[in-house]
Scaffold this active site. Structure first.
Site, PDB file in Angstrom:
ATOM      1  N   GLY A   1      -6.216  -2.838   8.320  1.00 23.39           N
ATOM      2  CA  GLY A   1      -5.620  -3.339   6.947  1.00 23.39           C
ATOM      3  C   GLY A   1      -4.742  -3.198   6.002  1.00 23.39           C
ATOM      4  O   GLY A   1      -4.366  -2.245   6.626  1.00 23.39           O
ATOM      5  N   GLY A   2      -5.339  -3.438   5.275  1.00 22.92           N
ATOM      6  CA  GLY A   2      -4.194  -3.562   4.210  1.00 22.92           C
ATOM      7  C   GLY A   2      -4.318  -1.690   3.427  1.00 22.92           C
ATOM      8  O   GLY A   2      -3.161  -2.020   3.400  1.00 22.92           O
ATOM      9  N   PHE A   3      -5.349  -1.892   4.067  1.00 26.35           N
ATOM     10  CA  PHE A   3      -6.278  -0.388   3.202  1.00 26.35           C
ATOM     11  C   PHE A   3      -5.209   0.695   4.621  1.00 26.35           C
ATOM     12  O   PHE A   3      -4.887   1.767   3.325  1.00 26.35           O
ATOM     13  CB  PHE A   3      -7.310   0.276   2.731  1.00 26.35           C
ATOM     14  CG  PHE A   3      -7.801   1.069   2.542  1.00 26.35           C
ATOM     15  CD1 PHE A   3      -7.823   1.114   0.893  1.00 26.35           C
ATOM     16  CD2 PHE A   3      -8.186   2.434   2.522  1.00 26.35           C
ATOM     17  CE1 PHE A   3      -8.446   2.604   0.607  1.00 26.35           C
ATOM     18  CE2 PHE A   3      -8.434   3.482   2.562  1.00 26.35           C
ATOM     19  CZ  PHE A   3      -8.617   3.717   1.151  1.00 26.35           C
ATOM     20  N   GLY A   4      -5.124   0.378   5.761  1.00 25.94           N
ATOM     21  CA  GLY A   4      -5.246   1.421   6.267  1.00 25.94           C
ATOM     22  C   GLY A   4      -6.247   1.524   7.796  1.00 25.94           C
ATOM     23  O   GLY A   4      -6.762   0.697   7.436  1.00 25.94           O
ATOM     24  N   PRO A   5      -5.522   2.541   8.397  1.00 27.38           N
ATOM     25  CA  PRO A   5      -6.862   2.598   9.815  1.00 27.38           C
ATOM     26  C   PRO A   5      -7.968   2.688   9.630  1.00 27.38           C
ATOM     27  O   PRO A   5      -8.021   3.178   9.000  1.00 27.38           O
ATOM     28  CB  PRO A   5      -5.678   3.144  10.696  1.00 27.38           C
ATOM     29  CG  PRO A   5      -5.118   4.949   9.315  1.00 27.38           C
ATOM     30  CD  PRO A   5      -4.962   3.457   8.385  1.00 27.38           C
TER      31      PRO A   5
ATOM     32  N   ASP B   1     -10.946 -10.973  -2.565  1.00 27.52           N
ATOM     33  CA  ASP B   1     -10.883 -10.760  -1.447  1.00 27.52           C
ATOM     34  C   ASP B   1     -11.296 -10.599   0.037  1.00 27.52           C
ATOM     35  O   ASP B   1     -11.330 -10.136   1.268  1.00 27.52           O
ATOM     36  CB  ASP B   1     -10.159  -9.298  -1.206  1.00 27.52           C
ATOM     37  CG  ASP B   1      -8.636  -9.431   0.120  1.00 27.52           C
ATOM     38  OD1 ASP B   1      -8.393 -10.536   0.003  1.00 27.52           O
ATOM     39  OD2 ASP B   1      -8.803  -8.648   0.416  1.00 27.52           O
TER      40      ASP B   1
ATOM     41  N   LYS C   1     -12.520   4.432   6.530  1.00 26.14           N
ATOM     42  CA  LYS C   1     -11.154   3.985   6.087  1.00 26.14           C
ATOM     43  C   LYS C   1     -10.337   5.927   5.360  1.00 26.14           C
ATOM     44  O   LYS C   1     -10.583   5.964   4.762  1.00 26.14           O
ATOM     45  CB  LYS C   1     -11.757   3.075   5.251  1.00 26.14           C
ATOM     46  CG  LYS C   1     -10.465   2.464   5.353  1.00 26.14           C
ATOM     47  CD  LYS C   1     -11.182   0.782   4.486  1.00 26.14           C
ATOM     48  CE  LYS C   1     -11.815   0.641   3.259  1.00 26.14           C
ATOM     49  NZ  LYS C   1     -12.239  -0.985   2.575  1.00 26.14           N
TER      50      LYS C   1
ATOM     51  N   LEU D   1     -10.758   1.838  15.044  1.00 21.71           N
ATOM     52  CA  LEU D   1     -11.456   0.622  14.672  1.00 21.71           C
ATOM     53  C   LEU D   1     -11.094  -0.512  14.570  1.00 21.71           C
ATOM     54  O   LEU D   1     -10.918  -1.399  15.399  1.00 21.71           O
ATOM     55  CB  LEU D   1     -12.580   0.626  14.031  1.00 21.71           C
ATOM     56  CG  LEU D   1     -13.954   1.406  14.457  1.00 21.71           C
ATOM     57  CD1 LEU D   1     -14.665   1.697  13.538  1.00 21.71           C
ATOM     58  CD2 LEU D   1     -14.601   1.315  15.453  1.00 21.71           C
ATOM     59  N   GLY D   2      -9.346  -0.440  13.717  1.00 23.06           N
ATOM     60  CA  GLY D   2      -8.772  -1.485  13.552  1.00 23.06           C
ATOM     61  C   GLY D   2      -7.748  -0.893  12.103  1.00 23.06           C
ATOM     62  O   GLY D   2      -8.068   0.092  11.593  1.00 23.06           O
TER      63      GLY D   2
END
Length: 527
Positions: A219-223, A336, A239, A216-217
């Site tokens: 971010g800073g955490f991961g895919p 955040d 996530k 889906l996308g």
């Protein structure tokens, strides 16, 4: 440590249980062995020993047996509990056995030169000693077990208090256990629901082994992957912590401990997690419309969000933040807040997500400070970006930035990247002062909005992004402004980061590392 103390108590219990059982069995077998040696002590009330006295028995008393010696005569009497004594006639190989009570035997003894052997009473000393040991050994064992258990409990409580104090100081509350089954999240709460653990095989089956088609996308955490739990077919968002992510296991645990306690329609729901085979995974309810930024910053999709839907999103975000700041059991500062962390369900209702950076505040706490600044450039308040100071007003500032982005359809960070002298906040400030606030509005909203509502929202946004935290409204105030159109709004002061140059000067004194797409920053100094 949390596991070793209860385990020590359990081992102690079984050790003493086995020892006491073994001691009891040993004593019992010892008694049995002793009884076999005395032949009749366990069967007859009298003992197996005989006392001698001079005299003779009447010839009519007892039973006479000829041609046996004294030892054989004793054996015959010893093996029969009814035999109270025996006599051996002098100079004759004749045994005279008396069957009856010892009292009657003593009455009929006559004077004479012979010897009469009378059975003695059995000694009760050995039996009493054995009985005392059988009771005392298990009792001593259990007392020792209770003492060790008490010691273990005291040590465990002390460790628990120290650990909770450390985690409160850091603002990160970790799960108690990592492994299969369910974990209890304990942060001064009552018995909370347990967070389910999913096996890695279940997650791989749900996401088709993390197939690219399900991604889906990132971010800073991961895919993040879309998945479908079998066999019920429930859609989920998975996530996965990336091995190269700047957000580590602490943020992973922090998100678990924070979000599992929160229940609100404008917060994303955590369904479970997976910690297995070096994987750290969070499982959420699936949001079919993904994140807010995928709509408002997309030239095609933004037309799907008319003014009424955008106002509904703004109000939902405000309600979610108000719950975090005031009405949840734990006071949470998100730290955040940004459009990519606002997810949209099938009805376009907003849900706040990504609590990896969140901090928990005590009832009497109003602000905190850290040397490790985390967040996303363009959404951070000046006091947090420059000095590491954060509070509820830090989230209010981020909300104000999102308000401008939702109204304009433009990213605040884009103005810095394009080397404009003013960011989105500065442009909004100038347009508001000149009475041209409507020029900030996304052109796709012209047919669905009210100019008075847009102007009012821009003024609310300016109140939220003022330079000083004390000048900004609380989320309670913001919700009141949104719900009460007749409520008079105060005049805002100049916003923070009004110009590019002033922002660059204030930011140059801090060392930061920029990472990836979200431009999430974190200070590299030690905590």
């Amino acid at each position: 440590m949390a596991m070793s103390l209860p385990l020590l108590c359990l081992i102690s219990f079984f050790s003493f249980f086995l020892f006491s059982s073994h001691a009891t069995d040993t004593l019992a077998s010892s008694d049995k062995s002793g009884d076999n040696q005395t032949l009749v002590s366990s069967e007859c009330s009298d003992g197996a020993n005989f006392s001698k006295m001079t005299g003779s028995l009447p010839s009519t008393s007892g039973v006479s047996v000829s041609s046996i010696g004294i030892s054989d005569c004793q054996t015959l009497c010893k093996t029969n509990c009814s035999c109270a004594g025996f006599a051996s006639l002098q100079n004759e190989s004749t045994c005279q056995l008396y069957y009856g009570s010892k009292q009657n035997l003593l009455k009929i003894i006559e004077k004479g030169a012979g010897l009469i052997y009378i059975r003695d009473r059995a000694s009760s000393g050995n039996k009493k000693d054995s009985l005392w040991l059988i009771v005392a050994v298990p009792l001593a064992s259990h007392l020792a077990f209770v003492s060790i258990s008490l010691y273990c409990f005291v040590r465990w409580r002390r460790w628990r208090r120290e650990d909770q104090a450390r985690r409160r100081e850091e603002g990160i509350i970790n799960p108690d256990h990592e492994g299969s089954g369910a974990i209890n999240m304990n942060v001064g709460r009552q018995k909370d629901q347990e967070l389910p653990f999913f096996g890695i095989s279940t997650i791989k089956a749900a996401t088709n082994d993390f197939a690219k088609a399900n991604k889906l996308g990132e971010g800073g955490f991961g895919p993040v992957y879309k998945g479908k739990l079998l066999p019920q077919g429930q859609e989920i968002a998975v996530k996965r912590l990336s091995k190269i992510s700047r957000q580590g296991l602490n943020e992973f645990k922090n998100e678990i401990s924070v979000i599992c306690r929160l229940q609100h329609r404008n917060l994303v729901r955590l369904l479970g997690c997976c910690i297995e085979a070096e994987e750290s995974i969070l499982i959420y309810e699936y949001m079919p419309n993904k994140s807010l930024d995928s709509f408002i910053f997309d030239s095609t999709k933004r037309v799907l969000l008319d003014w009424r839907k955008r106002m509904n999103i703004i109000e939902g975000i405000a309600q979610g933040l108000l719950y975090l700041h005031k009405y949840s059991r734990l006071r949470i500062i998100h730290r955040d807040m940004k459009t990519s962390n606002i997810l949209l369900d099938c009805d376009m209702n907003p849900k706040i997500s990504d609590f990896g950076m969140a901090r928990i505040f005590g009832d009497n706490d109003t602000r905190g400070q850290t040397n490790r600044v985390v967040g996303t450039f363009g959404y951070m308040s000046p006091e947090y970006a420059v000095d590491g100071r954060f509070s509820e007003k830090s989230d209010v500032f981020s909300f104000g930035v999102m308000l401008f982005e939702i109204i304009s359809g433009k990213k605040n960070i884009a103005f810095f990247e394009a080397d404009h002298s003013l960011n989105l906040l500065g442009i909004a400030w100038n347009l508001w002062k000149e009475g041209k606030s409507m020029e900030l509005m996304d052109s796709t909203l012209s047919s669905s909005c009210s100019s008075s509502e847009v102007t009012r929202c821009i003024q609310m946004g300016l109140l939220c992004v003022q330079e000083k935290a004390m000048d900004r409204p609380t989320m309670s105030d913001v919700v009141s402004m949104l719900s009460n159109e007749t409520m008079a709004l105060p005049l805002p002061k100049e916003p923070a980061f009004f110009s590019r140059s002033s922002d660059a000067e204030s930011s140059s004194n801090r060392k930061r590392c920029h990472s990836g797409n979200d431009i999430t920053i974190s200070d590299v100094d030690g905590r």
